[in-house]
Design a protein around this motif. Structure first.
Motif, PDB file in Angstrom:
ATOM      1  N   THR A  11      11.438   5.105 -25.044  1.00  9.78           N
ATOM      2  CA  THR A  11      10.217   5.313 -24.612  1.00  9.78           C
ATOM      3  C   THR A  11      10.148   4.479 -23.492  1.00  9.78           C
ATOM      4  OG1 THR A  11       9.020   3.957 -26.077  1.00  9.78           O
ATOM      5  CG2 THR A  11       9.053   6.271 -26.642  1.00  9.78           C
ATOM      6  N   THR A  13       8.089   2.340 -21.236  1.00  2.00           N
ATOM      7  CA  THR A  13       6.711   1.585 -21.480  1.00  2.00           C
ATOM      8  C   THR A  13       6.358   1.405 -20.150  1.00  2.00           C
ATOM      9  OG1 THR A  13       7.750  -0.563 -21.773  1.00  2.00           O
ATOM     10  CG2 THR A  13       7.570   0.777 -23.538  1.00  2.00           C
ATOM     11  N   GLU A  14       5.014   0.627 -20.038  1.00  2.00           N
ATOM     12  CA  GLU A  14       4.375   0.352 -18.624  1.00  2.00           C
ATOM     13  C   GLU A  14       5.213  -0.508 -18.170  1.00  2.00           C
ATOM     14  OE1 GLU A  14       2.026   1.327 -16.746  1.00  2.00           O
ATOM     15  OE2 GLU A  14       1.815   3.169 -17.891  1.00  2.00           O
ATOM     16  N   ALA A  15       5.494  -1.990 -19.113  1.00  4.38           N
ATOM     17  CA  ALA A  15       6.399  -2.693 -18.520  1.00  4.38           C
ATOM     18  C   ALA A  15       7.834  -2.489 -18.145  1.00  4.38           C
ATOM     19  CB  ALA A  15       6.692  -3.850 -19.639  1.00  4.38           C
ATOM     20  N   SER A  17       8.464   0.611 -16.592  1.00  2.31           N
ATOM     21  CA  SER A  17       8.170   1.247 -15.403  1.00  2.31           C
ATOM     22  C   SER A  17       7.935   0.570 -14.240  1.00  2.31           C
ATOM     23  CB  SER A  17       7.025   2.469 -15.821  1.00  2.31           C
ATOM     24  OG  SER A  17       6.685   2.942 -14.524  1.00  2.31           O
ATOM     25  N   ASN A  18       6.798  -0.693 -14.364  1.00  2.57           N
ATOM     26  CA  ASN A  18       6.314  -1.416 -13.520  1.00  2.57           C
ATOM     27  C   ASN A  18       7.533  -2.360 -13.083  1.00  2.57           C
ATOM     28  OD1 ASN A  18       3.876  -0.412 -13.747  1.00  2.57           O
ATOM     29  ND2 ASN A  18       3.123  -2.175 -15.057  1.00  2.57           N
ATOM     30  N   THR A  21       9.876   0.032 -10.976  1.00  4.22           N
ATOM     31  CA  THR A  21       9.012   0.493  -9.682  1.00  4.22           C
ATOM     32  C   THR A  21       9.046  -0.820  -8.737  1.00  4.22           C
ATOM     33  OG1 THR A  21       7.800   1.874 -10.909  1.00  4.22           O
ATOM     34  CG2 THR A  21       6.857   1.514  -8.503  1.00  4.22           C
TER      35      THR A  21
END
Length: 130
Positions: A11, A13-15, A17-18, A21
């Motif tokens: 999955t 996660t925001e970590a 993805s950030n 990016t």
């Protein structure tokens, strides 16, 4: 640049993805039309604590692709981005040798890319998928 981050067997996660990016946003300066450039990243994990990252950048003129396996996911991000930068340097030198730069490669800002001669990097074979 538009980002599409997909996770297989993981999955996103925001970590993750950030971090991805943030690293890919450093490459925005290499493209003239950021709205037309799409970056797709596929993150995979395997049973042996191994991670695989596939990054594909679709621009109006060319497509850049890098695929890296590593034990650490964040290390794989760095290695994939290094491969993409190497492909951009190679394309710049090829176009500089063959054509007048004014008409070819309108979507890539060649001024921002360092030449191959400026880089002190060992040559590695690049595998491409067709």
């Amino acid at each position: 640049m538009k980002y599409q981050i997909v996770g297989k067997n993981i999955t996103v996660t925001e970590a993750i993805s950030n971090a991805l990016t943030k690293k890919l946003s450093k490459m925005d300066k290499y493209f003239k039309n950021d709205d037309e450039v799409v970056c797709r990243a596929v993150v995979r994990t395997y049973k042996k604590n191994e991670a695989k990252v596939e990054i594909t950048i679709f621009s109006t003129d060319t497509t850049f692709r890098a695929e890296v396996k590593s034990d650490d996911l964040y290390k794989a991000f760095d290695l994939a981005i290094d491969k993409l930068l190497g492909q951009m340097r190679k394309l710049k030198s090829q176009l500089k040798k063959r054509y007048d730069r004014a008409g070819v490669g309108k979507a890539i800002a060649f001024e921002a890319i360092k030449d191959e001669e400026e880089q002190e990097e060992t040559a590695k074979p690049v595998r491409t998928k067709v």
